[in-house]
Design a protein around this motif. Structure first.
Motif, PDB file in Angstrom:
ATOM      1  N   GLU B 472     -39.069  16.290 -43.399  1.00  0.00           N
ATOM      2  CA  GLU B 472     -39.671  16.291 -44.732  1.00  0.00           C
ATOM      3  C   GLU B 472     -40.362  17.621 -45.027  1.00  0.00           C
ATOM      4  O   GLU B 472     -40.234  18.166 -46.117  1.00  0.00           O
ATOM      5  CB  GLU B 472     -40.681  15.147 -44.884  1.00  0.00           C
ATOM      6  N   VAL B 475     -37.745  20.218 -45.860  1.00  0.00           N
ATOM      7  CA  VAL B 475     -37.021  19.992 -47.108  1.00  0.00           C
ATOM      8  C   VAL B 475     -37.939  20.116 -48.322  1.00  0.00           C
ATOM      9  O   VAL B 475     -37.538  20.639 -49.356  1.00  0.00           O
ATOM     10  CB  VAL B 475     -36.291  18.633 -47.070  1.00  0.00           C
ATOM     11  N   ARG B 476     -39.183  19.690 -48.171  1.00  0.00           N
ATOM     12  CA  ARG B 476     -40.045  19.752 -49.355  1.00  0.00           C
ATOM     13  C   ARG B 476     -40.416  21.202 -49.684  1.00  0.00           C
ATOM     14  O   ARG B 476     -40.615  21.548 -50.846  1.00  0.00           O
ATOM     15  CB  ARG B 476     -41.281  18.870 -49.202  1.00  0.00           C
ATOM     16  N   TYR B 480     -36.645  19.734 -52.762  1.00  0.00           N
ATOM     17  CA  TYR B 480     -35.763  18.557 -52.813  1.00  0.00           C
ATOM     18  C   TYR B 480     -34.583  18.817 -53.739  1.00  0.00           C
ATOM     19  O   TYR B 480     -33.530  18.214 -53.609  1.00  0.00           O
ATOM     20  CB  TYR B 480     -36.549  17.332 -53.301  1.00  0.00           C
TER      21      TYR B 480
END
Lengths: 344, 857
Positions: B472, B475-476, B480
C-alpha cells in the motif's frame, strides 16, 4: 304464362334494385320467392299444364327463381356490408375517455436499486448470498481485524443487543463485511459473491444519516486477484450504473480488514466534477470502500495469503438513488410516504 | 487534524498550491476535508505603525491616530481603548473588505467622516479581519512585524483540515504530515535541531520513576526545568499556531506542551514539581493502576472516581494525573510555579481508550494515545518541549532525562519484493523505485538479493506490519491512478443450481413482489427496530405473544426492539399515509422478523437440525454449526422472512364506469387464491377459531388460515377494530400475512413432483343448479359433496341469494358444475344420473333442496 314469368322477372329485379333496407328486402323475398309468391304458385301449378308447355315453362320458372335468388344474395351482401359500415358510424367512441383503471403498485426504490446492483455483479459471475442482521461481535469486528479497543471501532457506532463487550456479544451488524468471514469459512476459492443486506448504526438521524441502511458487500478470492482487477470490476460497475461519461477515482483509504485500502468516488452527478454544495465543492462523491482482503483475515479462515489473494468492497445503496434522482433526505426511504414511493 | 501550511513550510518545501497539495494528500490517503484560507480577502490591508495619537475635537471617546504605512501617514478616527503610540497594527485603506464588528456582515471600507473629521482608513480588530471574535480593541501586531508589507503576507495562512485515519496517529502532527508531503512531492523533511543547555545538577537528584505496570506503560521520560518565569504569555506566533490548529493558548508552559503535541504528535504533561509529595527523599513518579474508588480532581476541576482499569501517575501519596488522559488539579502549573517536571510517556492504547470512554473524557491527548503511539516518539518530543520551555520561560534544565523504558523492542524487518507489489496490485514496479519510495517515507531498505529487500519501518509507523502494508505504501505514493485496470481473469466458482434453496428463495420473493405490485400493492421498507408500544398495539389486549429482543443502547424509544412481525411497521406506515390517500391504500413488505429463539434448537445442547438449514438465510446457519466458536448460552435470533400486506378502500380506483364498492374479506381472500395459484400451490382455507399467535389482532368473524400441503402458511382477515383504533386507522383494513419460510419449504418440495397432464380430448358439459340450504351450512360443505362425485371437474359458485323468494333462515347457492370424462363424450342420461345421486346426498346430509322445479335436472 311464359310472358307473365318474363314480366315478373323484370319487375322483381327492378324493385330489388331500388331496395336499400333489410326489412324491404325481406318483404321483397316474401313477395317474389316466398311460399305464397306468384313464382311459387306457378311452379306448383305446373302439373296442370300440358306436357310440352310444362317443360318449357318449368325450366324457365326455375331459371328465373335461381336468378332472383342469386340477385337477392348479392343484394343481401351489399346491404350487409352497408349495414356493417352504418352500424360503426352510429357507434362513435369518445376514445379520449380514460381507460378502465387497473391499479398497480411499484417496487420500493431500494429494492429496485438492489436488483440493479446485484444484476450487474451477477453478470460478472458473482453469486448473491445473504446473512444475518444480528451478528456476533466476532464476525462484525474481531475476525475483521477490529479487536476490542481497536481505534477503528470509532468508525462503527454500534447498536448492541448484549450490554457486555466481548466477541460473544451480539449486535446489529454495522456493515455487511461479516459475511466475508462467513462465506470464506464455508467456501474455498474461487469465490465470487455479493451480499445485499440491512446494516445499522448508533447514529442520530438527519438528512444524510440513517440508523438503518442497506449495503452490498462484494468478495472475490482466488489466485492472482489484484487491485487492478478490483479497479476493473468497480469501473465496470460504475459504468453500468452511472453511464460511460462518469469518471471514477480510486484513492488510498483505510479499513482494517483490507490492505491496500481504497475509497472509490465518482464525479458528482449534480455538477459533473465542477464542485457544488452536494459534493462539498470537491467534484467527487464517495460511493464505496474497498481493498485487497487483509492477509490476516485470509489466515483466519484458513486461506493461505501467500497463494491466494482477493478483493472486497462495501457499497452504500441509498446513495445511488439519492445521487441519481437528487433526493436530499435519506429519511424519505424508510418514511414510506406514498407520495415519495410512487415516484419510482 | 488542522494543519497550518505556514507551519508546515518550516519542515518541508512546498511548491504546490494549497488546492493541489490537498488533492495529492487526499489521493495518498490523507483526506483533506476543507481548506480554510486566512487572509484571502485581505486586499488593501498592510502592517502600519502608530506614530501619533491626538484627541478628537468633537468626541471625547474617539481619538485621531496617525499611522505610518511606509508610503504615507494617513490619519484615522479610532475608538479602541487599547491604542497607543508605537504599536504595529493592521491598517486597512479604502476599498478593503472587512467584517463589521457589530453586525458580522462583510463590508467594503468607504471614505468616511466621523464627527466631522475625515478618516483615511481604519485600524482593525481581530474580528474585523475575520481572525477571531475579538472586538475588544484593535489587533496589536508583534513589534518585529515588518512595516508596510501586506498583512496577508505577514499573517495569511491556509489551514488544511485532514481526516486522519485511525491507523496513522503519526499524522496527528505537523511533522507527520510534513513527512507525508515530502514523500509525495519528493522533497526532504527538515526537523528542528534539538539542543539546549543543561545545568550541572542531574535530574536523578530531583525525581525517580517507578513503572509498576510495564505492560501498560512501555516508556516514561521526564525532564526538569528550574527557575523558570511562568507569568508570561507565550509569543504571538506560537499562540497564533495553536489557534490555527483549533487550540486555545493558556500559559507559556501549557502552550509549549500543546505546541509540541501538535508538532510531534506526542502528548506531554507539565507538573508543578513542588506540588509533588516527596515522602522520604526525592519525589517519585509512580505509574500504577488506580485503586478501587480512588479519587482525583482533574485539571478541569471535576472530582473523578477511578478504578483499577484506569492507569494513573502518582506520587508517593496520591494520584497526580490520569495517565494519558488528564492531569490532576493539585499538581497543575500555576503562576507560582518555578520548577516544572515535563512528562513524555507511552501508555497502552487499549487502557487509554477504555479509560477515556469510561470517564467520558476525550481530548487531544487521549485521542492520540488511543490510536497507539510508538514509545520512540517520547524522547525527541520531550527534548523539543524542554528546548522550547527554556526559550519561552527561561530557567535552567536539570542534566539528563529520566528514561524508564521497559517496553523497548527490536525494530521489525519485513522481507519484500517487486513480485509482491505486482501480485497484489497488477502494477509493475522495479525494486529500485520501490526502495526509493519507501526510503522517502523513512523506511530503511537493505538489499537481500537483486529482487528482494529487507525493509525496516521507521519508528513512527507502528501501523506497518506486513508486506501487504508495504504494498500500500508503494502504491499510494506512486499513485492509485497508476494501477492498471483489468477485468477479473480468475476462474468462476461453481454456479448455484436454480433448484437450490437459495435460488428458490430469491425467486419466490421476486414472484411475490411482482404479483403484489400487479395487484396494486405498493412495496414498502420499514425499520427493523420498533417501539414496544407499537408491538403492544397489535393485540387487542396489549399482550406480547413473543418477547422481542431489545437493543442494549437504543438511540430512541421509537427504535428499541427488534420487530417480531411486519405488522407494526406496516400499520404505522398505513396510518402515516391515510391522511393524504382518500382512494384507499394497499401496502406490503417482505422482510425479516427476529424471534429470540430458533424453533429447531430450543436449547443449545440440541444443536441445529435440518430444519435450521431450511429456514435461515443461506449462509447463516452453516457456520453456527461449525462450532468454531461456541457462543455459550447465547444464540443468534431466528431471522425469519415474512410477507405482510394491508389493504383498504374501494375495490377499484374511482372511475367513470363505477364500481366503488369497498374491499371486503373476499377481495383479500381472492388475492391469496390468485397468489397461491401463481405459485402453483394447492390452497385451502381453514376458519381460524383460536390460534393465539397470529390471529390476535384480526376479528374472529373474518379471518382464515391459509393452508397448503397441510401446513398453515399464513393468515388473512379483517384487522380488529381495537387494533385499528390503536394505530388510528379509519375504515376496514384487511391484513394478509404469510410465513415465507414455510412457503419456501413447500414450493421447494413441490418442484420435483410437478408433472404435465395431457389436454382432455372429450368435451365437457356444464349444468347449473340452485340449492336452498339452512343459513348455518357453510359453502365448503356443499362444494365438498359436489366435488366428491365422479366426473365432476369444476364447481363454480355464481350466485348467493337470500330474500323473498326463499324461506327465512335459508340461503340459495347457484352452482355451475362441469363434468368431463377422459375416455368418452358424456351423455345426458349419464349426467342426469350422477346429478340425481348428488342431490339425494346433498338432501340427506345437508337438507338441501332444489330452489325451483324448472331447473334442468
Amino acid at each position: 304464362m311464359l310472358e307473365e314469368l318474363e314480366k315478373l322477372q323484370i319487375k322483381a329485379l327492378a324493385e330489388l334494385d331500388k331496395i336499400t333496407g333489410s326489412r324491404e328486402l325481406e318483404q321483397w323475398r316474401i313477395r317474389y320467392l316466398g311460399k305464397k309468391s306468384r313464382l311459387n304458385q306457378i311452379l306448383h301449378s305446373l302439373s296442370i299444364l300440358p306436357l310440352v308447355e310444362r317443360r318449357s315453362t318449368g325450366a324457365r320458372a326455375n331459371t328465373i327463381k335461381k336468378t332472383l335468388e342469386a340477385t337477392l344474395k348479392e343484394k343481401e351482401e351489399i346491404l350487409g356490408e352497408a349495414l356493417l359500415l352504418s352500424s360503426l358510424e352510429g357507434r362513435r367512441l369518445d376514445v379520449t375517455l380514460p381507460g378502465q383503471p387497473i391499479s398497480s403498485g411499484r417496487f420500493h426504490p431500494i429494492t429496485q436499486t438492489l436488483e440493479e446492483i446485484c444484476q450487474v455483479f451477477q453478470n460478472m459471475g458473482f453469486q448473491v448470498v445473504e446473512g444475518p442482521d444480528v451478528e456476533w461481535d466476532y464476525y462484525n469486528f474481531e475476525a475483521l481485524n477490529i479487536p476490542q479497543d481497536h481505534p477503528a471501532r470509532d468508525m462503527f457506532a454500534t447498536l448492541w443487543i448484549d450490554s457486555d463487550r466481548d466477541k460473544k456479544s451480539r449486535l446489529l451488524r454495522t456493515h455487511t463485511s461479516p459475511m466475508q468471514i462467513r462465506v470464506m469459512e464455508q467456501r474455498r476459492p474461487p469465490i465470487r459473491v455479493v451480499v445485499p443486506g440491512r446494516c445499522y448504526r448508533y447514529e442520530a438521524t438527519d438528512a444524510t444519516h440513517e440508523s438503518m441502511f442497506y449495503q452490498v458487500e462484494g468478495l472475490a478470492v482466488d489466485k492472482n486477484i489484484t487491485l487492478a482487477d478490483l479497479k476493473g470490476t468497480l469501473f465496470d460497475f460504475c459504468r453500468c450504473l452511472f453511464g460511460e461519461e462518469r469518471k471514477v477515482r480510486f484513492r488510498c483509504d483505510y479499513f482494517p480488514f483490507v490492505e491496500p485500502g481504497v475509497e472509490v468516488a465518482i464525479t458528482c452527478l449534480t455538477c459533473n466534477g465542477a464542485g457544488c454544495r452536494l459534493c462539498g465543492y470537491s467534484g467527487w462523491i464517495e460511493i464505496l470502500g474497498a481493498g485487497m482482503v487483509h492477509p490476516d483475515v485470509l489466515k483466519r479462515v484458513d486461506i493461505d495469503p501467500e497463494i491466494y489473494s482477493g478483493f472486497a468492497f462495501g457499497l452504500g445503496v441509498e446513495r445511488i438513488p439519492m445521487l441519481r434522482y437528487g433526493i436530499d433526505d435519506i429519511r424519505l426511504f424508510y418514511g414510506n410516504d406514498l407520495r415519495f414511493l410512487r415516484q419510482f | 487534524m488542522k494543519v497550518s501550511l505556514k507551519w508546515l513550510k518550516e519542515y518541508v518545501d512546498l511548491k504546490l498550491t494549497p488546492k493541489e497539495l490537498a488533492e495529492r494528500l487526499t489521493m495518498a490517503g490523507m483526506e483533506v476535508k476543507t481548506i480554510e484560507t486566512i487572509g484571502a480577502t485581505w486586499n488593501n490591508i498592510v502592517v502600519g505603525q502608530i506614530t501619533a495619537i491626538n484627541p478628537h475635537p468633537n468626541a471625547d471617546r474617539l481619538k485621531l491616530a496617525t499611522v505610518d504605512i511606509g508610503k504615507g501617514s494617513p490619519t484615522v478616527v479610532c475608538g479602541a481603548p487599547n491604542i497607543s503610540v508605537g504599536q504595529k497594527v493592521p491598517f486597512a485603506s479604502v476599498g478593503a473588505q472587512l467584517i463589521d464588528g457589530h453586525t458580522g456582515e462583510t463590508i467594503l471600507l468607504k471614505p468616511a467622516k466621523i464627527r466631522g473629521i475625515a478618516s483615511e482608513g481604519m485600524v482593525c480588530s481581530e474580528k474585523e479581519l475575520g481572525i477571531s471574535d475579538n472586538h475588544e480593541g484593535i489587533m496589536v501586531l508583534p513589534p518585529e512585524a515588518p512595516l508596510s508589507i501586506p498583512l496577508s503576507e505577514y499573517l495569511g495562512d491556509a489551514i488544511l483540515d485532514i481526516d486522519v485515519t485511525p491507523n496513522r496517529p503519526d499524522c496527528l502532527s505537523i511533522i507527520g504530515v510534513a513527512r507525508e508531503i515530502a514523500a509525495i512531492t519528493g522533497e526532504k523533511v527538515h526537523l528542528p535541531e534539538l539542543h539546549y543547555e543543561e545545568s550541572e545538577t542531574p535530574i536523578n537528584s530531583f525525581v525517580s520513576v517507578n513503572i509498576v505496570e510495564p505492560e501498560l506503560c512501555s516508556r516514561y521520560c521526564a525532564s526538569l526545568v528550574l527557575n523558570l518565569i511562568q507569568d508570561r504569555p507565550s509569543p504571538d506566533w506560537l499562540q497564533q499556531r495553536l489557534k490555527n490548529c483549533g487550540m486555545r493558548p493558556i500559559s507559556n508552559i501549557v502552550d509549549v506542551t500543546n505546541y509540541v503535541m501538535l508538532e510531534y504528535g506526542q502528548p506531554l504533561h507539565a507538573f508543578d514539581y513542588h506540588s509533588l509529595k516527596e515522602g522520604n527523599g526525592t519525589p517519585q513518579i509512580i505509574v500504577r493502576r488506580a485503586a478501587d474508588d480512588e479519587k482525583i480532581t482533574s485539571l478541569d476541576g471535576v472530582a473523578r472516581t477511578l478504578n483499577p482499569a484506569i492507569l494513573v501517575i502518582a506520587d508517593k501519596e496520591r494520584p497526580v494525573a490520569i495517565a494519558g488522559i488528564m492531569g490532576g488539579w493539585d499538581t497543575e502549573v500555576t503562576k507560582e510555579t518555578n520548577t516544572v517536571l515535563l512528562e513524555s510517556a507511552n501508555f497502552n492504547q487499549a487502557t487509554i481508550r477504555r479509560g477515556s470512554n469510561h470517564l467520558r473524557l476525550q481530548n487531544e491527548a487521549s485521542l492520540r494515545f488511543d490510536k497507539g503511539l510508538n514509545p520512540n516518539l517520547a524522547m525527541p518530543a520531550l527534548k523539543r518541549a524542554t528546548q522550547l520551555l527554556l526559550q519561552m520561560a527561561g530557567g535552567k534544565a536539570a542534566r539528563g532525562i529520566v528514561d524508564a523504558y521497559p517496553g523497548k523492542s527490536e525494530p521489525k524487518m519485513i522481507a519484500f519484493s517487486a513480485y509482491e507489489v505486482e501480485r497484489l496490485t497488477g502494477l509493475k514496479v522495479g525494486i529500485n523505485k520501490i526502495t526509493g519510495v519507501l526510503s522517502s517515507l523513512g523506511f530503511v531498505c537493505q538489499e537481500i538479493s537483486p529482487s528482494q529487500i529487507s525493509v525496516s519501518p521507521p519508528y513512527w509507523r507502528s501501523d506497518i506490519k506486513s508486506a501487504a502494508d508495504l504494498v500500500e505504501e508503494v502504491v499510494r505514493i506512486i499513485g492509485y491512478d497508476k494501477v492498471p485496470v483489468t477485468r477479473l481473469g480468475s476462474s468462476l466458482p461453481q454456479q448455484e443450481s436454480m433448484l437450490s434453496l437459495g435460488a428458490q428463495r430469491s425467486n419466490l420473493k421476486k414472484k411475490l413482489r411482482n404479483f403484489l405490485v400487479g395487484c396494486g400493492f405498493q412495496e414498502t421498507v420499514t425499520y427493523t427496530l420498533v417501539s414496544l408500544e407499537k408491538l403492544q398495539k397489535l393485540s387487542p389486549n396489549l399482550e406480547l405473544k413473543i418477547p422481542p429482543l431489545k437493543v442494549a443502547n437504543p438511540m430512541t424509544r421509537e427504535q428499541e426492539y427488534l420487530r417480531t412481525n411486519l405488522r407494526a411497521g406496516l400499520l404505522s406506515t398505513f396510518h402515516h399515509n391515510q391522511r393524504h390517500e382518500p382512494g384507499g391504500i394497499r401496502l406490503f413488505e417482505i422482510g425479516k422478523v427476529f424471534l429470540p429463539q430458533h424453533p429447531s434448537h430450543p436449547s443449545p445442547d440440541k444443536g441445529g437440525g435440518g430444519e435450521g438449514l431450511l429456514v435461515t438465510p443461506v449462509v447463516a446457519t452453516l457456520s453456527e454449526t461449525k462450532g468454531k466458536q461456541s457462543q455459550g448460552e447465547r444464540e443468534l435470533p431466528w431471522e425469519k422472512e415474512m410477507l405482510c400486506a394491508v389493504l383498504s378502500g374501494p375495490r377499484a380506483e374511482m372511475s367513470w364506469r363505477g364500481d366503488t364498492k369497498p374491499i371486503d374479506f373476499f377481495d383479500a381472500k381472492g388475492i391469496i387464491e390468485a397468489l397461491m395459484n401463481q405459485l402453483k400451490l394447492k390452497t385451502s382455507f381453514k376458519p381460524n377459531d383460536n390460534d393465539p399467535e397470529s390471529s390476535s389482532g384480526l376479528t374472529q368473524e373474518a379471518r382464515v388460515n391459509i393452508i397448503s400441503e397441510n401446513e398453515e402458511v399464513g393468515i388473512v382477515g379483517l384487522l380488529h377494530p381495537k387494533v385499528a383504533k390503536a394505530f388510528e386507522l379509519s375504515g376496514e383494513v384487511y391484513l394478509i400475512e404469510i410465513d415465507l419460510e414455510k412457503l419456501l419449504k413447500i414450493v421447494h418440495s413441490q418442484l420435483p413432483a410437478m408433472r404435465y397432464q395431457p389436454i382432455q380430448r372429450f368435451p365437457n358439459v356444464s349444468r347449473d343448479i340452485a340449492l336452498v340450504v339452512d343459513e348455518e351450512i357453510p359453502y365448503k360443505k356443499v362444494a365438498k359433496i359436489v366435488q366428491s362425485f365422479p366426473l365432476v371437474t369444476k364447481v363454480t359458485l355464481f350466485d348467493l341469494y337470500r330474500g323473498e323468494q326463499i324461506p327465512k333462515g335459508k340461503k340459495s347457492f347457484a352452482l355451475r358444475i362441469t363434468y368431463q370424462s377422459p375416455e368418452r363424450t358424456l351423455t345426458d342420461e349419464e349426467i342426469d344420473q350422477i346429478q340425481q345421486q348428488m342431490l339425494d346426498k346433498l338432501n340427506l346430509e345437508l337438507g338441501a333442496t332444489l330452489r325451483s322445479n324448472n331447473q334442468k335436472v
